[in-house]
Design a protein around this motif. Structure first.
Motif, PDB file in Angstrom:
ATOM      1  N   ALA A 293       0.863  -1.197   0.144  1.00  0.00           N
ATOM      2  CA  ALA A 293      -0.013  -0.022  -0.129  1.00  0.00           C
ATOM      3  C   ALA A 293       0.837   1.183  -0.143  1.00  0.00           C
ATOM      4  N   LEU A 294       1.972   1.136   0.637  1.00  0.00           N
ATOM      5  CA  LEU A 294       2.761   2.554   0.759  1.00  0.00           C
ATOM      6  C   LEU A 294       3.471   2.610  -0.576  1.00  0.00           C
ATOM      7  N   ARG A 295       4.104   1.452  -1.100  1.00  0.00           N
ATOM      8  CA  ARG A 295       4.723   1.646  -2.343  1.00  0.00           C
ATOM      9  C   ARG A 295       3.657   2.202  -3.613  1.00  0.00           C
ATOM     10  N   ASP A 296       2.390   1.755  -3.387  1.00  0.00           N
ATOM     11  CA  ASP A 296       1.460   2.385  -4.292  1.00  0.00           C
ATOM     12  C   ASP A 296       1.214   3.838  -3.998  1.00  0.00           C
ATOM     13  N   ALA A 297       1.079   4.041  -2.891  1.00  0.00           N
ATOM     14  CA  ALA A 297       0.586   5.567  -2.353  1.00  0.00           C
ATOM     15  C   ALA A 297       1.876   6.454  -2.536  1.00  0.00           C
ATOM     16  N   PHE A 298       3.017   6.161  -2.018  1.00  0.00           N
ATOM     17  CA  PHE A 298       4.052   7.091  -1.855  1.00  0.00           C
ATOM     18  C   PHE A 298       5.021   6.905  -3.064  1.00  0.00           C
ATOM     19  N   ASP A 299       5.171   6.143  -3.684  1.00  0.00           N
ATOM     20  CA  ASP A 299       6.129   5.594  -4.678  1.00  0.00           C
ATOM     21  C   ASP A 299       7.404   5.410  -4.104  1.00  0.00           C
ATOM     22  N   ALA A 300       7.304   4.653  -2.596  1.00  0.00           N
ATOM     23  CA  ALA A 300       8.476   4.433  -1.903  1.00  0.00           C
ATOM     24  C   ALA A 300       8.677   2.925  -1.477  1.00  0.00           C
ATOM     25  N   GLU A 301       9.771   2.438  -1.329  1.00  0.00           N
ATOM     26  CA  GLU A 301       9.931   1.014  -0.909  1.00  0.00           C
ATOM     27  C   GLU A 301       9.740   1.486   0.857  1.00  0.00           C
TER      28      GLU A 301
ATOM     29  N   THR B 287       9.422   2.285   8.119  1.00  0.00           N
ATOM     30  CA  THR B 287      10.872   2.854   7.761  1.00  0.00           C
ATOM     31  C   THR B 287      10.805   2.857   6.193  1.00  0.00           C
ATOM     32  N   ALA B 288      10.798   4.096   5.404  1.00  0.00           N
ATOM     33  CA  ALA B 288      10.633   4.238   4.293  1.00  0.00           C
ATOM     34  C   ALA B 288      12.185   4.458   3.379  1.00  0.00           C
ATOM     35  N   PHE B 289      12.303   3.901   2.352  1.00  0.00           N
ATOM     36  CA  PHE B 289      13.310   4.098   1.537  1.00  0.00           C
ATOM     37  C   PHE B 289      12.961   4.563   0.112  1.00  0.00           C
ATOM     38  N   ASP B 290      13.463   5.460  -0.610  1.00  0.00           N
ATOM     39  CA  ASP B 290      13.416   5.974  -1.756  1.00  0.00           C
ATOM     40  C   ASP B 290      13.539   4.795  -2.782  1.00  0.00           C
ATOM     41  N   ALA B 291      12.197   4.495  -3.650  1.00  0.00           N
ATOM     42  CA  ALA B 291      12.529   3.550  -4.425  1.00  0.00           C
ATOM     43  C   ALA B 291      13.148   3.943  -5.748  1.00  0.00           C
TER      44      ALA B 291
ATOM     45  N   ASP C 190      15.697  -0.378 -13.020  1.00  0.00           N
ATOM     46  CA  ASP C 190      15.923   1.274 -13.511  1.00  0.00           C
ATOM     47  C   ASP C 190      14.445   1.761 -13.443  1.00  0.00           C
ATOM     48  N   SER C 191      13.504   1.039 -13.667  1.00  0.00           N
ATOM     49  CA  SER C 191      12.114   1.437 -13.843  1.00  0.00           C
ATOM     50  C   SER C 191      11.481   2.014 -12.374  1.00  0.00           C
ATOM     51  N   PRO C 192      10.607   2.615 -12.438  1.00  0.00           N
ATOM     52  CA  PRO C 192       9.959   2.873 -11.177  1.00  0.00           C
ATOM     53  C   PRO C 192       9.420   1.822 -10.382  1.00  0.00           C
ATOM     54  N   ASP C 193       8.753   0.795 -11.079  1.00  0.00           N
ATOM     55  CA  ASP C 193       8.226  -0.238 -10.449  1.00  0.00           C
ATOM     56  C   ASP C 193       9.339  -1.290 -10.084  1.00  0.00           C
ATOM     57  N   SER C 194      10.127  -1.087  -8.815  1.00  0.00           N
ATOM     58  CA  SER C 194      11.284  -1.653  -8.495  1.00  0.00           C
ATOM     59  C   SER C 194      10.906  -3.221  -7.910  1.00  0.00           C
ATOM     60  N   ALA C 195       9.436  -3.053  -7.727  1.00  0.00           N
ATOM     61  CA  ALA C 195       9.270  -4.244  -6.854  1.00  0.00           C
ATOM     62  C   ALA C 195       8.465  -5.365  -7.771  1.00  0.00           C
ATOM     63  N   ASP C 196       8.669  -5.258  -9.218  1.00  0.00           N
ATOM     64  CA  ASP C 196       8.323  -6.440 -10.182  1.00  0.00           C
ATOM     65  C   ASP C 196       8.835  -7.948  -9.608  1.00  0.00           C
ATOM     66  N   PRO C 197       7.955  -8.656  -9.389  1.00  0.00           N
ATOM     67  CA  PRO C 197       8.426  -9.938  -9.099  1.00  0.00           C
ATOM     68  C   PRO C 197       9.627 -10.490  -9.968  1.00  0.00           C
ATOM     69  N   ALA C 198       9.575 -10.237 -11.379  1.00  0.00           N
ATOM     70  CA  ALA C 198      10.688 -10.476 -12.080  1.00  0.00           C
ATOM     71  C   ALA C 198      12.214 -10.299 -11.414  1.00  0.00           C
ATOM     72  N   ASP C 199      12.208  -9.131 -10.876  1.00  0.00           N
ATOM     73  CA  ASP C 199      13.331  -8.617 -10.594  1.00  0.00           C
ATOM     74  C   ASP C 199      13.919  -8.999  -9.008  1.00  0.00           C
TER      75      ASP C 199
ATOM     76  N   ALA D 253      13.563  -6.761   2.299  1.00  0.00           N
ATOM     77  CA  ALA D 253      12.228  -7.140   2.204  1.00  0.00           C
ATOM     78  C   ALA D 253      11.582  -5.900   1.784  1.00  0.00           C
ATOM     79  N   ALA D 254      12.030  -4.479   1.840  1.00  0.00           N
ATOM     80  CA  ALA D 254      11.296  -3.410   1.572  1.00  0.00           C
ATOM     81  C   ALA D 254      11.541  -3.432  -0.039  1.00  0.00           C
ATOM     82  N   ALA D 255      12.666  -3.820  -0.461  1.00  0.00           N
ATOM     83  CA  ALA D 255      12.747  -3.989  -2.147  1.00  0.00           C
ATOM     84  C   ALA D 255      12.332  -4.957  -2.704  1.00  0.00           C
ATOM     85  N   GLY D 256      11.413  -6.125  -2.126  1.00  0.00           N
ATOM     86  CA  GLY D 256      10.703  -7.024  -2.689  1.00  0.00           C
ATOM     87  C   GLY D 256      11.411  -8.222  -2.800  1.00  0.00           C
ATOM     88  N   HIS D 257      12.414  -8.538  -2.133  1.00  0.00           N
ATOM     89  CA  HIS D 257      12.993  -9.790  -2.055  1.00  0.00           C
ATOM     90  C   HIS D 257      12.471 -10.785  -1.137  1.00  0.00           C
ATOM     91  N   ALA D 258      12.480 -11.863  -1.423  1.00  0.00           N
ATOM     92  CA  ALA D 258      12.222 -13.020  -0.647  1.00  0.00           C
ATOM     93  C   ALA D 258      13.319 -13.481   0.324  1.00  0.00           C
TER      94      ALA D 258
END
Length: 423
Positions: free
Chosen positions: A250-258, A273-277, A285-294, A315-320
């Motif tokens: 939800a925070l990534r969607d609203a604030f464009d932040a990890e 704890t927010a990080f600049d995406a 390099d794309s704004p959607d850094s949480a793409d499952p492919a990455d 975890a914030a960057a979308g890694h398992a």
């Protein structure tokens, strides 16, 4: 002063049908000229509830509050105060139902603080009425509750921005309304007065009032609000209790932040704890850094706060993420629990049981890369089993205890582009 006192408690908070929400907004849309600000906003604030409006700058939080207060007319939708359409109420009647604390604290005239607070009684007075005993009581108790009585006779132009904010809060309290609207009520306040302000609002709400507050501090919103409404991209993106709304997605969607969302050990409420995406070293390099492919499966070896930071950032960057072996009660284990990450622990200051070591080895083998933080697997590492975990890893990246966010994410991203085993 407590929420049970006449001016601050239930004087008007219990008025009307208790089944009707004091504030209800349906399908609200507002545009400034050809520029839409919000569209299709639905929310309601019940008695005894504090609802927080959160979202990035420009999301429309202030606009929604102004539409409820009646200082601007919506293009579509409806606002109801105690069940009645706000547009059907006179300014005086609306002022008896809802009071507002604006974010802007600039006051051009050289009024005394007491005079500013007395303005809160205007909706209760006739055109030629003077202040009576009830008005004087309400003003006195409002100033006491907001902590501004000591400079009541000072000119408003002679007090600080934070003090002005508290004066405006006192003015709203003096109105003795069932509902409060607060626009960034803690923005100009130091930590002490910010906490005191929200504690006061919480007391008022627990006494039966309703409050809707735009709050920029997500941790404060999580701590004090019963519900949170996330505004972004012109509409409501999420709504509900803090623990269900304040999520990384939800925070990534609203604030464009990890963001990493954990639990505050002091309050038990969510902490963010927010990080600049867009940080250098993000997953893509794309704004959607949480793409499952990455995303990758990353096993973290290490302990203490540095390893905990690594878990949170990954975890914030979308890694398992998985973790271990770490001592029971270790900071990294706590962060892993907040991230719902698998973690292998062992009793501190004792030999690691073979079955625990085998669990960590299995996690490392299943991972795409293992991140060794600090002394993990080297001389001085109190958990000798970490060497076996590293030996089971196909790829290893190493970061020291003072790693930067970009360093860690770069290392993980580049781990499949070169041999970075570091053994």
């Amino acid at each position: 002063m407590t929420a049970e006192s006449p001016a601050l408690g239930d004087a008007d908070a219990s008025a009307g049908d208790t089944d009707i929400p004091p504030i209800e907004v349906s399908d609200l849309s507002v545009s400034f000229g050809d520029v839409p600000v919000v569209s299709g906003v639905d929310l309601r604030v019940e008695r005894g509830s504090l609802v927080g409006l959160v979202g990035p700058n420009g999301a429309g939080k202030t606009t929604v509050l102004r539409a409820i207060k009646g200082t601007l007319s919506p293009d579509a939708g409806e606002v109801r105060l105690d069940g009645d359409p706000a547009e059907s109420l006179s300014a005086r009647e609306a002022g008896r139902r809802v009071a507002g604390v604006p974010q802007e604290t600039s006051l051009a005239f050289d009024f005394r603080v007491r005079q500013i607070v007395e303005m809160g009684r205007t909706p209760h007075l006739g055109r030629f009425d003077g202040h009576g005993p009830d008005d004087e009581r309400a003003v006195r108790e409002a100033m006491d509750a907001a902590g501004v009585e000591r400079f009541a006779d000072r000119a408003i132009t002679e007090v600080s921005g934070g003090e002005r904010q508290r004066v405006l809060l006192a003015r709203a309290l003096a109105q003795e309304t069932a509902s409060l609207l607060l626009d960034e009520p803690t923005a100009s306040l130091d930590v002490n007065h910010a906490v005191r302000t929200l504690e006061l609002v919480r007391e008022l709400v627990d006494g039966g009032r309703a409050a809707l507050a735009a709050i920029h501090d997500l941790d404060m919103a999580a701590r004090y609000c019963d519900e949170i409404v996330v505004l972004a991209n012109g509409g409501v993106r999420a709504a509900g209790p803090p623990e269900t709304v304040l999520t990384a997605d939800a925070l990534r969607d609203a604030f464009d932040a990890e963001a990493f969302v954990g639990e505050s050990p002091a309050t038990g409420s969510p902490t963010v704890t927010a990080f600049d995406a867009g940080d250098e070293g993000a997953l893509a390099d794309s704004p959607d850094s949480a793409d499952p492919a990455d995303s990758r499966r990353v096993h973290v070896v290490g302990s203490g706060r540095p390893a905990g930071r690594a878990v949170a950032r990954l975890a914030a960057a979308g890694h398992a993420v998985s973790v271990g072996v770490v001592p029971e009660g270790d900071a990294a284990a706590g962060v892993a629990a907040d991230a719902d990450a698998p973690v292998v622990t062992a009793p501190p200051f004792a030999a690691v049981p073979s079955e625990r070591r085998d669990e960590a080895v299995a996690l490392a083998r299943a991972a795409d890369v293992t991140a060794a933080v600090g002394k993990a697997g080297r001389a001085g590492d109190e958990l000798g089993s970490n060497m076996a975990v590293l030996d089971a890893s196909d790829r290893i990246v190493r970061v020291d205890d003072t790693f930067g966010d970009g360093d860690l994410l770069d290392a993980v991203r580049e781990s499949d582009e070169a041999d970075t085993s570091g053994r």
